[in-house]
Design a protein around this motif. Structure first.
Motif, PDB file in Angstrom:
ATOM      1  N   ASP A 162       3.407 -13.491   8.790  1.00 49.75           N
ATOM      2  CA  ASP A 162       4.040 -14.051   7.802  1.00 49.75           C
ATOM      3  C   ASP A 162       3.157 -13.963   6.376  1.00 49.75           C
ATOM      4  O   ASP A 162       3.590 -13.714   5.297  1.00 49.75           O
ATOM      5  N   PHE A 163       1.817 -14.513   6.645  1.00 50.70           N
ATOM      6  CA  PHE A 163       1.018 -14.513   5.604  1.00 50.70           C
ATOM      7  C   PHE A 163       0.710 -13.206   5.121  1.00 50.70           C
ATOM      8  O   PHE A 163       0.933 -12.815   3.872  1.00 50.70           O
ATOM      9  N   LEU A 164       0.407 -12.093   5.986  1.00 50.63           N
ATOM     10  CA  LEU A 164       0.141 -10.794   5.548  1.00 50.63           C
ATOM     11  C   LEU A 164       1.463 -10.307   4.803  1.00 50.63           C
ATOM     12  O   LEU A 164       1.163  -9.672   3.646  1.00 50.63           O
ATOM     13  N   ARG A 165       2.561 -10.444   5.239  1.00 51.99           N
ATOM     14  CA  ARG A 165       3.642  -9.761   4.596  1.00 51.99           C
ATOM     15  C   ARG A 165       3.942 -10.588   3.276  1.00 51.99           C
ATOM     16  O   ARG A 165       4.220  -9.532   2.004  1.00 51.99           O
ATOM     17  N   ASP A 166       3.794 -11.656   3.258  1.00 50.54           N
ATOM     18  CA  ASP A 166       3.819 -12.302   1.935  1.00 50.54           C
ATOM     19  C   ASP A 166       2.840 -11.976   0.863  1.00 50.54           C
ATOM     20  O   ASP A 166       2.762 -11.607  -0.280  1.00 50.54           O
ATOM     21  N   TYR A 167       1.354 -11.701   1.533  1.00 50.16           N
ATOM     22  CA  TYR A 167       0.525 -11.273   0.426  1.00 50.16           C
ATOM     23  C   TYR A 167       0.713 -10.052   0.049  1.00 50.16           C
ATOM     24  O   TYR A 167       0.487  -9.662  -1.093  1.00 50.16           O
ATOM     25  N   LEU A 168       0.944  -9.101   0.786  1.00 53.57           N
ATOM     26  CA  LEU A 168       1.256  -7.756   0.547  1.00 53.57           C
ATOM     27  C   LEU A 168       2.398  -7.493  -0.645  1.00 53.57           C
ATOM     28  O   LEU A 168       2.266  -6.960  -1.456  1.00 53.57           O
ATOM     29  N   ALA A 169       3.457  -8.231  -0.333  1.00 56.17           N
ATOM     30  CA  ALA A 169       4.747  -8.289  -1.407  1.00 56.17           C
ATOM     31  C   ALA A 169       4.089  -8.970  -2.781  1.00 56.17           C
ATOM     32  O   ALA A 169       4.653  -8.225  -3.778  1.00 56.17           O
ATOM     33  N   ALA A 170       3.296 -10.052  -2.702  1.00 51.26           N
ATOM     34  CA  ALA A 170       3.051 -10.685  -3.777  1.00 51.26           C
ATOM     35  C   ALA A 170       2.031  -9.500  -4.689  1.00 51.26           C
ATOM     36  O   ALA A 170       2.014  -9.581  -5.856  1.00 51.26           O
ATOM     37  N   GLU A 171       1.109  -8.869  -4.005  1.00 48.26           N
ATOM     38  CA  GLU A 171       0.434  -7.946  -4.744  1.00 48.26           C
ATOM     39  C   GLU A 171       1.049  -6.605  -5.090  1.00 48.26           C
ATOM     40  O   GLU A 171       0.390  -5.593  -5.379  1.00 48.26           O
ATOM     41  N   GLY A 172       2.213  -6.321  -4.615  1.00 54.83           N
ATOM     42  CA  GLY A 172       2.963  -5.087  -4.876  1.00 54.83           C
ATOM     43  C   GLY A 172       2.631  -4.012  -3.959  1.00 54.83           C
ATOM     44  O   GLY A 172       2.819  -2.830  -4.435  1.00 54.83           O
ATOM     45  N   PHE A 173       2.035  -4.290  -2.763  1.00 56.25           N
ATOM     46  CA  PHE A 173       1.911  -3.394  -1.634  1.00 56.25           C
ATOM     47  C   PHE A 173       3.043  -3.265  -0.823  1.00 56.25           C
ATOM     48  O   PHE A 173       3.715  -4.344  -0.554  1.00 56.25           O
ATOM     49  N   ALA A 174       3.052  -2.074   0.051  1.00 56.67           N
ATOM     50  CA  ALA A 174       4.010  -2.042   1.318  1.00 56.67           C
ATOM     51  C   ALA A 174       3.190  -1.395   2.459  1.00 56.67           C
ATOM     52  O   ALA A 174       2.616  -0.431   1.876  1.00 56.67           O
ATOM     53  N   ALA A 175       3.381  -1.760   3.486  1.00 63.46           N
ATOM     54  CA  ALA A 175       2.549  -1.013   4.703  1.00 63.46           C
ATOM     55  C   ALA A 175       3.430   0.266   4.936  1.00 63.46           C
ATOM     56  O   ALA A 175       4.708   0.263   5.004  1.00 63.46           O
ATOM     57  N   ILE A 176       2.733   1.386   5.131  1.00 61.57           N
ATOM     58  CA  ILE A 176       3.454   2.493   5.505  1.00 61.57           C
ATOM     59  C   ILE A 176       3.700   2.636   7.100  1.00 61.57           C
ATOM     60  O   ILE A 176       4.488   3.508   7.462  1.00 61.57           O
ATOM     61  N   SER A 177       2.777   1.700   7.789  1.00 61.23           N
ATOM     62  CA  SER A 177       2.938   1.627   9.172  1.00 61.23           C
ATOM     63  C   SER A 177       2.522   0.322   9.894  1.00 61.23           C
ATOM     64  O   SER A 177       1.615  -0.059   8.920  1.00 61.23           O
TER      65      SER A 177
END
Length: 194
Positions: free
Chosen positions: A124-139
């Motif tokens: 949950d933390f990781l997904r929130d962090y990436l979204a807040a920073e404008g990133f998306a995981a490709i894998s």
């Protein structure tokens, strides 16, 4: 990314650097592989696809907030710090352009049914962090109830995940609990995270 008992040829040669909990490493060496073993911990593999420079981190939030004001608690500062360190180092050694980054994320397993699902909180933390920073995981390979070994080639960006058996997972869970109990979270008051 694959799952099997044998390694793809490119992971079966060259130098291997282990990334332990609380660490991150960045390189552009063609024959280098970063390796880590994850239970409920998270590892992000971030690469500048233009500069062929990449890195891996390994972190565990360690505690959950009891306050309604903050979703992830004080230890989320450690997760944010771990992500910022890796991102900033890849940007510094790479092109410096955030749009050139590709992100792969792993871990967050539920390692002990008797304990809180720390892995889910880390995800949950990781997904929130990436979204807040404008990133998306490709894998990604997140969750589950098993430990995993992650291998990452920083130059090519290739990742390989091997799911580990339950006895190895039990050992990983014990090690994570012991490390989390001893952890002193870094002070980030004087560090501007961006």
């Amino acid at each position: 990314m694959g799952l099997s008992n044998s390694l793809p040829p490119e992971f079966d040669r060259g130098m291997v650097t282990t990334v332990h909990q609380g660490e991150y490493h960045v390189s552009g060496d063609t024959d280098l592989t970063f390796s880590t073993v994850l239970g409920s911990c998270i590892s992000a593999c971030i690469r500048d696809r233009v500069a062929h420079v990449g890195g891996m981190n390994h972190f565990l939030l360690g505690e959950q907030s009891t306050s309604a004001r903050t979703r992830h608690g004080a230890s989320a500062r450690y997760g944010a710090f771990a992500m910022e360190q890796l991102i900033n180092r890849v940007l510094t050694l790479g092109t410096g352009i955030k749009a050139n980054l590709e992100i792969k994320v792993f871990g967050g397993g539920k390692m002990n049914v008797a304990l809180d699902d720390v892995g889910a909180k880390n995800i949950d933390f990781l997904r929130d962090y990436l979204a807040a920073e404008g990133f998306a995981a490709i894998s990604e390979d997140l969750g589950g109830n098993y430990a995993r070994r992650v291998l990452f080639k920083p130059h090519s960006g290739r990742a390989f995940v091997k799911r580990l058996d339950s006895s190895t997972g039990a050992n990983v869970a014990r090690e994570e609990i012991a490390l989390a109990a001893r952890r002193v979270l870094p002070r980030t008051d004087d560090i501007e995270l961006f």
